[in-house]
Motif scaffolding. Sequence first.
Motif, PDB file in Angstrom:
ATOM      1  N   TYR A 156       0.836  -1.202   0.000  1.00 48.28           N
ATOM      2  CA  TYR A 156       0.000   0.000   0.000  1.00 48.28           C
ATOM      3  C   TYR A 156       0.872   1.255   0.000  1.00 48.28           C
ATOM      4  O   TYR A 156       0.613   2.200  -0.761  1.00 48.28           O
ATOM      5  N   ALA A 157       1.884   1.278   0.847  1.00 45.53           N
ATOM      6  CA  ALA A 157       2.741   2.454   0.946  1.00 45.53           C
ATOM      7  C   ALA A 157       3.415   2.762  -0.386  1.00 45.53           C
ATOM      8  O   ALA A 157       3.482   3.927  -0.810  1.00 45.53           O
ATOM      9  N   ALA A 158       3.903   1.726  -1.074  1.00 44.45           N
ATOM     10  CA  ALA A 158       4.558   1.933  -2.364  1.00 44.45           C
ATOM     11  C   ALA A 158       3.567   2.487  -3.381  1.00 44.45           C
ATOM     12  O   ALA A 158       3.884   3.406  -4.155  1.00 44.45           O
ATOM     13  N   TRP A 159       2.362   1.961  -3.383  1.00 51.13           N
ATOM     14  CA  TRP A 159       1.322   2.446  -4.309  1.00 51.13           C
ATOM     15  C   TRP A 159       0.983   3.907  -4.041  1.00 51.13           C
ATOM     16  O   TRP A 159       0.772   4.691  -4.963  1.00 51.13           O
ATOM     17  N   ALA A 160       0.946   4.279  -2.775  1.00 49.56           N
ATOM     18  CA  ALA A 160       0.586   5.642  -2.391  1.00 49.56           C
ATOM     19  C   ALA A 160       1.756   6.619  -2.472  1.00 49.56           C
ATOM     20  O   ALA A 160       1.571   7.819  -2.235  1.00 49.56           O
ATOM     21  N   GLY A 161       2.956   6.125  -2.797  1.00 53.27           N
ATOM     22  CA  GLY A 161       4.128   6.997  -2.833  1.00 53.27           C
ATOM     23  C   GLY A 161       4.588   7.408  -1.456  1.00 53.27           C
ATOM     24  O   GLY A 161       5.126   8.506  -1.271  1.00 53.27           O
ATOM     25  N   LYS A 162       4.383   6.525  -0.485  1.00 51.39           N
ATOM     26  CA  LYS A 162       4.719   6.832   0.896  1.00 51.39           C
ATOM     27  C   LYS A 162       5.635   5.752   1.459  1.00 51.39           C
ATOM     28  O   LYS A 162       6.192   4.953   0.717  1.00 51.39           O
ATOM     29  N   ALA A 163       5.827   5.746   2.774  1.00 49.80           N
ATOM     30  CA  ALA A 163       6.684   4.775   3.434  1.00 49.80           C
ATOM     31  C   ALA A 163       6.060   4.401   4.780  1.00 49.80           C
ATOM     32  O   ALA A 163       5.120   5.047   5.249  1.00 49.80           O
ATOM     33  N   VAL A 164       6.608   3.366   5.398  1.00 48.44           N
ATOM     34  CA  VAL A 164       6.172   2.952   6.728  1.00 48.44           C
ATOM     35  C   VAL A 164       7.010   3.719   7.754  1.00 48.44           C
ATOM     36  O   VAL A 164       8.231   3.813   7.601  1.00 48.44           O
ATOM     37  N   PRO A 165       6.404   4.298   8.774  1.00 45.24           N
ATOM     38  CA  PRO A 165       7.189   5.077   9.748  1.00 45.24           C
ATOM     39  C   PRO A 165       8.146   4.200  10.551  1.00 45.24           C
ATOM     40  O   PRO A 165       7.860   3.027  10.819  1.00 45.24           O
ATOM     41  N   THR A 166       9.272   4.785  10.939  1.00 48.23           N
ATOM     42  CA  THR A 166      10.130   4.104  11.897  1.00 48.23           C
ATOM     43  C   THR A 166       9.479   4.188  13.271  1.00 48.23           C
ATOM     44  O   THR A 166       8.556   4.980  13.490  1.00 48.23           O
ATOM     45  N   GLU A 167       9.980   3.388  14.209  1.00 50.99           N
ATOM     46  CA  GLU A 167       9.437   3.452  15.559  1.00 50.99           C
ATOM     47  C   GLU A 167       9.649   4.839  16.161  1.00 50.99           C
ATOM     48  O   GLU A 167       8.759   5.386  16.828  1.00 50.99           O
ATOM     49  N   ALA A 168      10.828   5.426  15.935  1.00 49.07           N
ATOM     50  CA  ALA A 168      11.112   6.749  16.501  1.00 49.07           C
ATOM     51  C   ALA A 168      10.193   7.805  15.905  1.00 49.07           C
ATOM     52  O   ALA A 168       9.667   8.666  16.623  1.00 49.07           O
ATOM     53  N   GLU A 169       9.994   7.777  14.586  1.00 47.52           N
ATOM     54  CA  GLU A 169       9.080   8.728  13.964  1.00 47.52           C
ATOM     55  C   GLU A 169       7.671   8.571  14.539  1.00 47.52           C
ATOM     56  O   GLU A 169       7.011   9.555  14.882  1.00 47.52           O
ATOM     57  N   TRP A 170       7.234   7.333  14.632  1.00 46.97           N
ATOM     58  CA  TRP A 170       5.872   7.075  15.116  1.00 46.97           C
ATOM     59  C   TRP A 170       5.711   7.588  16.554  1.00 46.97           C
ATOM     60  O   TRP A 170       4.729   8.263  16.869  1.00 46.97           O
ATOM     61  N   GLU A 171       6.669   7.272  17.413  1.00 49.65           N
ATOM     62  CA  GLU A 171       6.538   7.682  18.811  1.00 49.65           C
ATOM     63  C   GLU A 171       6.607   9.198  18.961  1.00 49.65           C
ATOM     64  O   GLU A 171       5.874   9.785  19.767  1.00 49.65           O
TER      65      GLU A 171
END
Length: 335
Positions: A156-171
């Motif tokens: 999904y992320a690749a299709w949307a031109g996005k990425a999965v957050p890192t744990e640090a980014e998410w927190e």
Amino acid sequence: MSPCCSAHSSSLAETADTPVRPGMVWIPGGEFAMGSDRHYPEEAPIHRVRVDGFWIDETPITNAQFRTFAKTTRYVTLAEVPPDPKDYPGAKPHMLQAGSVVFAPPSRPVDLRGPPQWWDFRFGADWRHPYGPGSSIDGLDDHPVVQVAYRDVLAYAAWAGKAVPTEAEWEFAARGGLDGAEFAWGDDFTPGGRQMANTWQGRFPHENLETDGYARTSPVRAFPANGYGLHDMIGNVWEWTADFWSSRHPPAPGKACCVAQNPRGSAEQDSLDPGQPQIQIPRRVLKGGSHLCAPNYCRRYRPAARHAQPVDTSMSHIGFRCVVRGAGSPVSSQA
């Protein structure tokens, strides 16, 4: 300034041609205290971390959004594909059917050391049928998609031109600017008696009082946003991050000047479950807790909380959201 802690200020620079991203919130980045020394051992130790600015989805990805992706790309999720026997040595042949894991509450109190008493692998459970055959997502367009494995999240992320957050980014995003606060909204779990997130009220897993109005998932904007304008960073569904699991955070740097910049998790090999050495399935970090987190079990409705999840396993209380990095800060439509 020591080279070990110099900021990557270029990624935070404002650019005149960066558009506002609909459905996403700009997080300007900064330094914060990651983790906790007060709860579960895997959250320790508290350590200073710095992240660059990034965009993050305002809410978890919804059923409507995932449906658009699946229809457009004809994507088939992992839960819809029968498992490969070679990946699961010793598995009973009749269990190697397409399906996923569903929360099935018992009717009476049970030993909380036995999760299999409330989890059920159901053939035919997938994102369209989150609780198995006969269930559906009709009328749940604005609820978070669930029953997605890590492979599905990447697709999904690749299709949307996005990425999965890192744990640090998410927190960092979940804390909403409240560095060191217990929850995403402050230090009081229910300020003024108000439910701030979709969590479990009552004695888990057999008694759900539904004080917050929901037995399972809720619409992604049903509860207040945090200080950054993000909804459901706590509760509703656990969310995948890109980091491999580690049983503890790395120790804090020996020098006070040195702060980890955009840290990543463990090595893939280190994320494997030592309790099941015959199964070589990596695990990633989940964040945020879910509607199944209760005061008497899994008090992980906090930004610092984390949980290990095998990348091949989807469940009825796990979803995700995405990020975009290195795109510069937003330009106001009134600028």
